[in-house]
Design a protein around this motif. Sequence first.
Motif, PDB file in Angstrom:
ATOM      1  N   MET A  47       0.861  -1.184   0.000  1.00 35.36           N
ATOM      2  CA  MET A  47       0.000   0.000   0.000  1.00 35.36           C
ATOM      3  C   MET A  47       0.896   1.232   0.000  1.00 35.36           C
ATOM      4  N   SER A  48       0.662   2.137  -0.967  1.00 37.48           N
ATOM      5  CA  SER A  48       1.586   3.256  -1.128  1.00 37.48           C
ATOM      6  C   SER A  48       0.945   4.368  -1.950  1.00 37.48           C
ATOM      7  N   PRO A  49       1.044   5.616  -1.468  1.00 39.74           N
ATOM      8  CA  PRO A  49       0.484   6.706  -2.280  1.00 39.74           C
ATOM      9  C   PRO A  49       1.223   6.884  -3.611  1.00 39.74           C
TER      10      PRO A  49
ATOM     11  N   GLY B 112       2.450   0.024   4.983  1.00 45.67           N
ATOM     12  CA  GLY B 112       3.521   0.908   5.447  1.00 45.67           C
ATOM     13  C   GLY B 112       3.038   1.749   6.619  1.00 45.67           C
TER      14      GLY B 112
ATOM     15  N   PHE C  50       4.815   5.353   9.077  1.00 43.34           N
ATOM     16  CA  PHE C  50       5.856   6.391   9.153  1.00 43.34           C
ATOM     17  C   PHE C  50       6.071   6.988   7.759  1.00 43.34           C
ATOM     18  N   GLU C  51       7.351   7.139   7.330  1.00 40.95           N
ATOM     19  CA  GLU C  51       7.601   7.699   5.990  1.00 40.95           C
ATOM     20  C   GLU C  51       7.458   6.657   4.889  1.00 40.95           C
TER      21      GLU C  51
ATOM     22  N   ILE D 157      -4.729   3.913  -3.073  1.00 34.65           N
ATOM     23  CA  ILE D 157      -6.193   3.990  -3.118  1.00 34.65           C
ATOM     24  C   ILE D 157      -6.669   5.406  -3.423  1.00 34.65           C
ATOM     25  N   GLY D 158      -5.763   6.307  -3.762  1.00 37.68           N
ATOM     26  CA  GLY D 158      -6.192   7.642  -4.151  1.00 37.68           C
ATOM     27  C   GLY D 158      -5.113   8.673  -3.868  1.00 37.68           C
TER      28      GLY D 158
ATOM     29  N   TYR E  10      -4.168  11.069  -1.966  1.00 41.77           N
ATOM     30  CA  TYR E  10      -4.149  11.714  -0.654  1.00 41.77           C
ATOM     31  C   TYR E  10      -3.297  10.819   0.212  1.00 41.77           C
TER      32      TYR E  10
ATOM     33  N   LEU F 202      -2.565   8.808   3.747  1.00 42.69           N
ATOM     34  CA  LEU F 202      -3.070   8.237   4.999  1.00 42.69           C
ATOM     35  C   LEU F 202      -1.902   8.103   5.975  1.00 42.69           C
TER      36      LEU F 202
ATOM     37  N   GLY G 283      -1.254   5.352   7.559  1.00 48.47           N
ATOM     38  CA  GLY G 283      -0.735   3.992   7.465  1.00 48.47           C
ATOM     39  C   GLY G 283      -1.463   3.213   6.389  1.00 48.47           C
ATOM     40  N   GLY G 284      -0.901   2.068   6.004  1.00 48.15           N
ATOM     41  CA  GLY G 284      -1.472   1.292   4.909  1.00 48.15           C
ATOM     42  C   GLY G 284      -2.646   0.404   5.302  1.00 48.15           C
TER      43      GLY G 284
HETATM   44  N1  SAH Z   1       6.108   9.496   2.892  1.00 48.58           N
HETATM   45  C1  SAH Z   1       5.162   8.805   2.084  1.00 48.58           C
HETATM   46  C2  SAH Z   1       3.797   8.688   2.774  1.00 48.58           C
HETATM   47  C3  SAH Z   1       3.809   7.745   3.939  1.00 48.58           C
HETATM   48  S1  SAH Z   1       2.217   7.532   4.625  1.00 48.58           S
HETATM   49  C4  SAH Z   1       4.981   9.543   0.748  1.00 48.58           C
HETATM   50  O1  SAH Z   1       5.024  10.777   0.747  1.00 48.58           O
HETATM   51  O2  SAH Z   1       4.744   8.904  -0.275  1.00 48.58           O
HETATM   52  C5  SAH Z   1       2.432   6.043   5.531  1.00 48.58           C
HETATM   53  C6  SAH Z   1       1.931   4.770   4.883  1.00 48.58           C
HETATM   54  O3  SAH Z   1       0.516   4.897   4.662  1.00 48.58           O
HETATM   55  C7  SAH Z   1       2.500   4.451   3.530  1.00 48.58           C
HETATM   56  O4  SAH Z   1       3.709   3.742   3.644  1.00 48.58           O
HETATM   57  C8  SAH Z   1       1.406   3.600   2.904  1.00 48.58           C
HETATM   58  O5  SAH Z   1       1.524   2.240   3.296  1.00 48.58           O
HETATM   59  C9  SAH Z   1       0.142   4.163   3.515  1.00 48.58           C
HETATM   60  N2  SAH Z   1      -0.592   5.076   2.605  1.00 48.58           N
HETATM   61  C10 SAH Z   1      -0.676   6.418   2.727  1.00 48.58           C
HETATM   62  N3  SAH Z   1      -1.424   6.952   1.745  1.00 48.58           N
HETATM   63  C11 SAH Z   1      -1.826   5.920   0.963  1.00 48.58           C
HETATM   64  C12 SAH Z   1      -2.619   5.830  -0.231  1.00 48.58           C
HETATM   65  N4  SAH Z   1      -3.142   6.908  -0.802  1.00 48.58           N
HETATM   66  N5  SAH Z   1      -2.831   4.620  -0.756  1.00 48.58           N
HETATM   67  C13 SAH Z   1      -2.294   3.500  -0.186  1.00 48.58           C
HETATM   68  N6  SAH Z   1      -1.542   3.529   0.942  1.00 48.58           N
HETATM   69  C14 SAH Z   1      -1.302   4.718   1.511  1.00 48.58           C
END
Ligand code: SAH
Length: 232
Positions: A88-90, A114, A116-117, A134-135, A137, A139, A141-142
């Motif tokens: 899961m990752s933005p 994920g 933290f960062e 998932i979009g 924006y 979150l 955490g994942g």
């Molecule tokens: N520093 C990262 C954001 C970390 S947010 C960046 O700028 O890209 C922390 C965790 O939340 C991420 O590792 C991911 O697993 C989850 N997460 C945050 N936003 C998400 C999104 N839009 N879709 C899926 N997972 C997300």
Amino acid sequence: MSFRASVLTLYPQMFPGPLGISLCGEALARGAWSLEARDIRDFGRGRHRAVDDTPAGGGPGMVIRADVLAQAIDAASPPEDPRPRLLMSPRGRPLTQKRVRALAEGPGAVIVCGRFEGVDERVIEARGLEEVSIGDYVLSGGEIAAIVVLDAIVRLLPGVMGAAASGDEESFESGLLEYPHYTRPRAFEGREIPEILLSGNHAAVARWRRAQALALTRARRPDLLEPPVNDV
Ligand code: SAH
């Protein structure tokens, strides 16, 4: 073999959470799919079971260690595991109904959440993680993202949705947003149900719904009517 989900998380207590309720929860209880939530911290280092460390090169926040996460992944999913491994990752490819359907047709998924960062880049490469968003924006955490992905998958599994047909007409399945719904009462605060829906003329109803779906899609999501750019 039913769909098998393994979630790797620092907060296993967030599962099944909403996935234990209603459609998904009933399907889980009768074995239409399975879910295990594994604690990444079980593989943490030292007395405090540390899973994260400061980012190389400096900057704010903490990063989940590659070695810790790789061990957690290997314990949940040996190399011969046929299930796709998602992170899961933005930064990932935005989730689509098409990808959801493909996942639902497969053997399951290993989903890394994920915090933290984020996670050390090297574990993404070394374990072939597919980044899924998932979009647009961020979150904290994942986990909630993983719940979204699994909810979307599980409702498509065989026998999960009451009326099998209700999957096909929905938003996105036909490339269009869905037409509006109405039910009793016939008049609500002076607003009537559109006459045609009470006519009993099924062909006319189908035409009306199709026209509504098209108009709604044109107004709200004209991008859906264009040739696909991001097709997966
Ligand atoms: N520093 C990262 C954001 C970390 S947010 C960046 O700028 O890209 C922390 C965790 O939340 C991420 O590792 C991911 O697993 C989850 N997460 C945050 N936003 C998400 C999104 N839009 N879709 C899926 N997972 C997300």
